[in-house]
Enzyme design. Structure first.
Site, PDB file in Angstrom:
ATOM      1  N   LYS A 118       1.365 -12.672  19.967  1.00  0.00           N
ATOM      2  CA  LYS A 118       0.530 -12.201  21.068  1.00  0.00           C
ATOM      3  C   LYS A 118       0.667 -13.168  22.224  1.00  0.00           C
ATOM      4  CE  LYS A 118      -2.598  -8.906  21.816  1.00  0.00           C
ATOM      5  NZ  LYS A 118      -2.730  -7.641  21.075  1.00  0.00           N
TER       6      LYS A 118
HETATM    7  N1  GLU Z   1      -1.162  -4.601  22.413  1.00  0.00           N
HETATM    8  C1  GLU Z   1      -1.015  -3.576  21.417  1.00  0.00           C
HETATM    9  C2  GLU Z   1      -1.677  -4.013  20.116  1.00  0.00           C
HETATM   10  O1  GLU Z   1      -2.595  -4.809  20.119  1.00  0.00           O
HETATM   11  C3  GLU Z   1       0.427  -3.126  21.249  1.00  0.00           C
HETATM   12  C4  GLU Z   1       1.376  -4.196  20.820  1.00  0.00           C
HETATM   13  C5  GLU Z   1       2.853  -3.750  20.848  1.00  0.00           C
HETATM   14  O2  GLU Z   1       3.104  -2.596  21.148  1.00  0.00           O
HETATM   15  O3  GLU Z   1       3.693  -4.600  20.586  1.00  0.00           O
HETATM   16  O4  GLU Z   1      -1.366  -3.522  19.067  1.00  0.00           O
END
Ligand code: GLU
Length: 430
Positions: A118
């Site tokens: 993240k």
């Molecule tokens: N931000 C989204 C999540 O928390 C998508 C992450 C992604 O598509 O890599 O799952």
């Protein structure tokens, strides 16, 4: 919980945020359930790499402001790191570590060949002009560019970022690689530059697929049900749209300005148009204002928290009046609140499954970019449904067998897959 002995507690302060603490509690419980190898558990308790960068940005008034950005790469046993990038004023390293851990467990329970990561920048994106947001994105992308790439770590949108942000991200990375287009470096891009059809609505659609299946399991029906949705961004607004199309009554929604309520159901297509024009749900005709606290405690069939973490905790868990919670956000219900709600027989479809639609279609986008061969939207939606419901059904079966809450069941399935893969790969050097 034993973390580590003999270490300077200050050096580990980024491992003590509330979101990560919650993730670790669920990890410990799941590890016990599956009798996880203690060496594997020890490794799963901490992120592999945490990157902090300064992001200097030329503002419109020509001054330079320096923001702080992060990318946490939690675990890459199952594949390249994958997870979104958040622009929000509350972002800090502890939060990003928690979100990166959740991505790891999410990608594992969904059966994707991806690790978990993240990123985020501590900034209020609503206070940036378009140019400032572009400058910030390009410099942040550049600062972390040696750690990301189509086979290394693939970012995506999250709170405060969108397809345009991903377009700038992809362009910056590609320019720095000699100008050769590298669409596979990020997902959630506009379709014109290698994005996938169905990606923009994927998280909201996944939430509704899971909501429908959970309703079926507990003897309810989507059509005619009363639904409350916290958050009206990318997840909440699409969840509202798809639930409305299936005949549900959306009796309340909220955004940063507060909530609106109508017991007969809000007209969601009109509300979406209203938000396009006014940038807020506030003042929508035929609705009464409600506070965020009141909204969560409204009497309804399903409550969909689609905003931020930590919304339902021990302070309000006793007051929640729905039969079902579907976690569109990451970490909206704390672990302690989960236990209270489970005792009160309120069913929770946990975040790692319920909001998995986003990363599932991100995975499809990445695959399509690698193949340079693109699928139609119906194909994307139906493949998404297959993967998300398989994860739900597998966890539901375990939940029934062991008489545990769904979060523990989903985590057990997730940790088991990680454990097997980590044991097969072994520890380097040994
Ligand atoms: N931000 C989204 C999540 O928390 C998508 C992450 C992604 O598509 O890599 O799952």
């Amino acid at each position: 919980m034993p973390m580590h002995d003999n270490l300077n507690p200050q050096a580990e302060s980024h491992l003590h945020g509330p979101l990560f603490k919650n993730a670790l509690e669920t990890l410990e419980e799941a590890a016990k359930l599956i009798n996880c190898d203690p060496n594997i558990l020890e490794r799963l308790r901490r992120p592999r790499r945490s990157i902090t960068v300064s992001v200097p940005v030329r503002m419109d008034d020509q001054s330079v402001k320096v923001f702080t950005g992060y990318r946490v790469q939690y675990n890459s046993t199952l594949g390249p790191y994958k997870g979104g990038i958040r622009y929000h004023q509350n972002v800090d390293l502890t939060e990003v570590v928690g979100l990166a851990a959740l991505m790891t467990f999410k990608n594992s329970v969904l059966g994707l060949p991806l690790g978990g990561a993240k990123g985020g920048v501590c900034v209020d994106p609503t206070k940036l002009s378009r140019t400032e947001k572009q400058n910030l994105t390009r410099r942040y992308a550049s600062e972390i560019s040696s750690f990301i790439g189509p086979t290394k770590d693939i970012p995506a949108p999250d709170v405060g970022t969108d397809p345009q942000t991903m377009a700038w991200f992809m362009d910056t990375y590609s320019q720095e690689q000699g100008g050769y287009a590298q669409p596979g470096v990020v997902t959630g891009k506009p379709v014109e530059i290698g994005g996938s059809l169905g990606r923009n609505h994927a998280t909201g659609l996944g939430v509704i697929y899971v909501c429908e299946r959970a309703m079926e399991m507990i003897g309810m029906k989507m059509s005619g049900s009363r639904i409350v949705i916290q958050g009206f961004g990318n997840v909440g607004s699409f969840a509202a749209k798809f639930a409305f199309e299936r005949g549900a009554r959306i009796i309340a929604v909220s955004d940063v300005s507060g909530g609106i309520h109508n017991g007969d159901g809000l007209n969601i297509p009109q509300l979406i148009e209203y938000v396009k024009q006014n940038k807020t749900i506030k003042g929508f005709p035929h609705s009464q204002p409600v506070s965020n606290e009141q909204l969560l405690e409204l009497d309804c069939d399903a409550l969909l928290p689609c905003a931020l973490e930590g919304q339902i905790d021990t302070h309000n868990a006793e007051n929640i009046k729905c039969k079902l919670i579907v976690e569109g956000a990451n970490g909206p219900v704390t672990n302690a609140a989960t236990k209270i709600l489970h005792k009160r027989k309120i069913f929770i479809a946990p975040d790692v499954i319920a909001n998995g639609g986003g990363v599932i279609v991100s995975y499809f986008e990445w695959v399509q970019d690698i193949m340079s061969f693109f699928w139609d939207e119906a194909d994307v939606d139906s493949k998404l449904k297959g993967i998300i419901l398989k994860a739900f059904d597998t966890s539901y079966k375990l939940q029934q067998e062991k008489n545990i809450d769904m979060r523990s069941a989903a985590m057990a399935v997730s940790v088991q897959r990680l454990e097997k893969a980590m044991l097969l790969r072994g520890l380097y050097p040994r």
